[in-house]
Write a protein that holds these residues in place. Structure first.
Motif, PDB file in Angstrom:
ATOM      1  N   LEU A  92      15.281  -8.583   5.554  1.00 54.71           N
ATOM      2  CA  LEU A  92      15.490  -7.701   6.708  1.00 54.71           C
ATOM      3  C   LEU A  92      15.934  -8.498   7.934  1.00 54.71           C
ATOM      4  CD1 LEU A  92      15.244  -4.625   7.053  1.00 54.71           C
ATOM      5  CD2 LEU A  92      13.011  -5.015   8.107  1.00 54.71           C
ATOM      6  N   ARG A  93      15.344  -9.691   8.130  1.00 57.44           N
ATOM      7  CA  ARG A  93      15.754 -10.538   9.255  1.00 57.44           C
ATOM      8  C   ARG A  93      17.229 -10.909   9.101  1.00 57.44           C
ATOM      9  NH1 ARG A  93      11.303 -13.512   9.481  1.00 57.44           N
ATOM     10  NH2 ARG A  93      12.076 -14.862   7.843  1.00 57.44           N
ATOM     11  N   ALA A 131      12.505   2.978   8.504  1.00 60.62           N
ATOM     12  CA  ALA A 131      11.068   2.876   8.800  1.00 60.62           C
ATOM     13  C   ALA A 131      10.318   2.315   7.597  1.00 60.62           C
ATOM     14  CB  ALA A 131      10.513   4.248   9.199  1.00 60.62           C
ATOM     15  N   LEU A 179       9.403   3.878  15.533  1.00 54.62           N
ATOM     16  CA  LEU A 179       8.287   3.237  14.824  1.00 54.62           C
ATOM     17  C   LEU A 179       6.934   3.486  15.479  1.00 54.62           C
ATOM     18  CD1 LEU A 179      10.122  -0.083  13.971  1.00 54.62           C
ATOM     19  CD2 LEU A 179       9.474   1.716  12.353  1.00 54.62           C
ATOM     20  N   THR A 180       6.883   3.597  16.812  1.00 55.55           N
ATOM     21  CA  THR A 180       5.565   3.799  17.437  1.00 55.55           C
ATOM     22  C   THR A 180       5.280   5.273  17.723  1.00 55.55           C
ATOM     23  OG1 THR A 180       6.294   3.538  19.740  1.00 55.55           O
ATOM     24  CG2 THR A 180       5.667   1.515  18.531  1.00 55.55           C
ATOM     25  N   GLY A 224       7.628   6.314   0.476  1.00 56.74           N
ATOM     26  CA  GLY A 224       7.173   5.194   1.293  1.00 56.74           C
ATOM     27  C   GLY A 224       7.116   3.910   0.473  1.00 56.74           C
ATOM     28  N   PRO A 225       6.893   2.778   1.151  1.00 60.02           N
ATOM     29  CA  PRO A 225       7.023   1.472   0.497  1.00 60.02           C
ATOM     30  C   PRO A 225       5.971   1.204  -0.575  1.00 60.02           C
ATOM     31  CG  PRO A 225       6.240   1.219   2.751  1.00 60.02           C
ATOM     32  CD  PRO A 225       6.629   2.651   2.588  1.00 60.02           C
ATOM     33  N   ALA A 226       4.857   1.913  -0.529  1.00 56.38           N
ATOM     34  CA  ALA A 226       3.789   1.631  -1.505  1.00 56.38           C
ATOM     35  C   ALA A 226       3.622   2.771  -2.492  1.00 56.38           C
ATOM     36  CB  ALA A 226       2.481   1.385  -0.769  1.00 56.38           C
ATOM     37  N   VAL A 264      11.038  -1.475   7.314  1.00 56.46           N
ATOM     38  CA  VAL A 264      10.240  -2.235   8.285  1.00 56.46           C
ATOM     39  C   VAL A 264       8.786  -2.303   7.816  1.00 56.46           C
ATOM     40  CG1 VAL A 264       9.300  -2.179  10.634  1.00 56.46           C
ATOM     41  CG2 VAL A 264      11.746  -1.794  10.264  1.00 56.46           C
ATOM     42  N   ALA A 265       8.271  -1.187   7.319  1.00 61.65           N
ATOM     43  CA  ALA A 265       6.892  -1.173   6.823  1.00 61.65           C
ATOM     44  C   ALA A 265       6.738  -2.111   5.631  1.00 61.65           C
ATOM     45  CB  ALA A 265       6.488   0.253   6.441  1.00 61.65           C
ATOM     46  N   THR A 299       6.441  -5.760   6.583  1.00 63.78           N
ATOM     47  CA  THR A 299       5.175  -6.236   7.142  1.00 63.78           C
ATOM     48  C   THR A 299       4.234  -6.729   6.052  1.00 63.78           C
ATOM     49  OG1 THR A 299       3.977  -4.110   7.063  1.00 63.78           O
ATOM     50  CG2 THR A 299       5.326  -4.542   9.023  1.00 63.78           C
ATOM     51  N   ALA A 300       4.468  -6.293   4.813  1.00 63.78           N
ATOM     52  CA  ALA A 300       3.543  -6.640   3.727  1.00 63.78           C
ATOM     53  C   ALA A 300       4.159  -7.567   2.685  1.00 63.78           C
ATOM     54  CB  ALA A 300       3.038  -5.363   3.041  1.00 63.78           C
TER      55      ALA A 300
END
Lengths: 198, 198
Positions: free
Chosen positions: A123-124, A107, A169-170, A31-33, A110-111, A114-115
């Motif tokens: 990403l955009r 995923a 994502l949801t 994961g991203p963190a 995207v996560a 957000t941070a």
């Protein structure tokens, strides 16, 4: 992008390739963190000093990974009909998000976005490029008289992706072939009904 | 949920309320990986031992926050038409995601869910409840003869939310009123075209 891929460009390019491959794998696994620059350097077999000097932060590495992914072009479909082209686009997005590694990677990206503003910018840009590659499918449908000339072509392509990402994502569930069929059909029906006139 | 809200239920409920408020604020300010249990205890003015004993992990706190959010019911609209009801739903989702605090909170929750299965389960349950609250709008449209009886009512409601979340999560931009108008119009047009027949 795979670890086996050899890129042109000498040592700096090989170092970048190895580090970005390690970053993609770490994003999928942790994961991203879940990792830091030292861990990426270890996984890539690159000296920590090089990694700190060249990238400086995990966010910069992830942004560079997304920029690298954006370079890979995915050619649009050209089936001759709006329905056929949007179905092909939906199936491409579905296959990517339903692939265990790719789905987890997107995923995690995207996560991360957000941070981290730099990752968000990258990403955009990535999605802008992907959408622009498929906009001609909608422009061709306009030229064939399938859609009104005032149709916002980017909005139609985005409408295909949206429900597939929303599901991943949801709900944490990979989109299915039925989801893809509905995503393409809904975008086409809405476009024909004039919802995306700008 | 706000810090000023007083909940019934005695000390345990007050402790939970304070900690969940602190968790929501930490998610908004720091993102899903930017704080630990000790930081939450400090922000909430609760002893660390209590927080470690009752929740144990940040993931458990975030899952509990989402479960708490799911308890708050948002009544469906009842405008008398499918278009009116879906427009009301789209505007509610838009207003939530475009609110700076709520938008950052939902983005952080989605990000947290990608890395923590307990949060993912809680978030899926949250969206299942929200969708089921608005499904009667589509069922009523079926009863009025606006849509085919075989319509998948949940799919129509999800189709309204999807493009608004997609914009927030892949572009980092709050959805606009124009996005909401298109989201509702596209879901209604696709439903009328039979795309969501199950």
């Amino acid at each position: 992008m795979t670890g086996a891929e050899v890129r042109p460009g000498g040592r700096a390019a090989r170092v970048r390739s190895a580090l970005l491959d390690a970053a993609a794998t770490a994003l999928v696994e942790c994961g991203p963190a879940g990792f830091d620059l030292a861990e990426l350097a270890r996984r890539a077999g690159i000296g920590k000093t090089t990694v700190y000097r060249r990238w400086g932060t995990v966010g910069a590495v992830v942004g560079d990974l997304v920029a690298d992914m954006a370079e890979t072009s995915l050619p649009r479909a050209d089936t001759g009909t709006l329905d056929g082209d949007l179905a092909a686009n939906a199936d491409l997005v579905r296959a990517t998000l339903a692939d265990p590694r790719q789905g987890r990677l997107f995923a995690a990206l995207v996560a991360a976005a957000t941070a981290d503003p730099a990752t968000a910018d990258a990403l955009r840009d990535f999605y802008d490029r992907r959408i622009s590659e498929w906009q001609p499918c909608v422009a061709d449908a306009v030229a064939r008289g399938e859609l009104d000339p005032g149709t916002d072509t980017a909005a139609v392509v985005r409408a295909v992706s949206a429900p597939l990402y929303y599901r991943l994502l949801t709900r944490g569930e990979p989109p299915t072939e039925d989801d893809a069929r509905r995503a393409a059909g809904a975008a086409a029906a809405a476009a024909r009904a004039g919802v995306f006139l700008s």
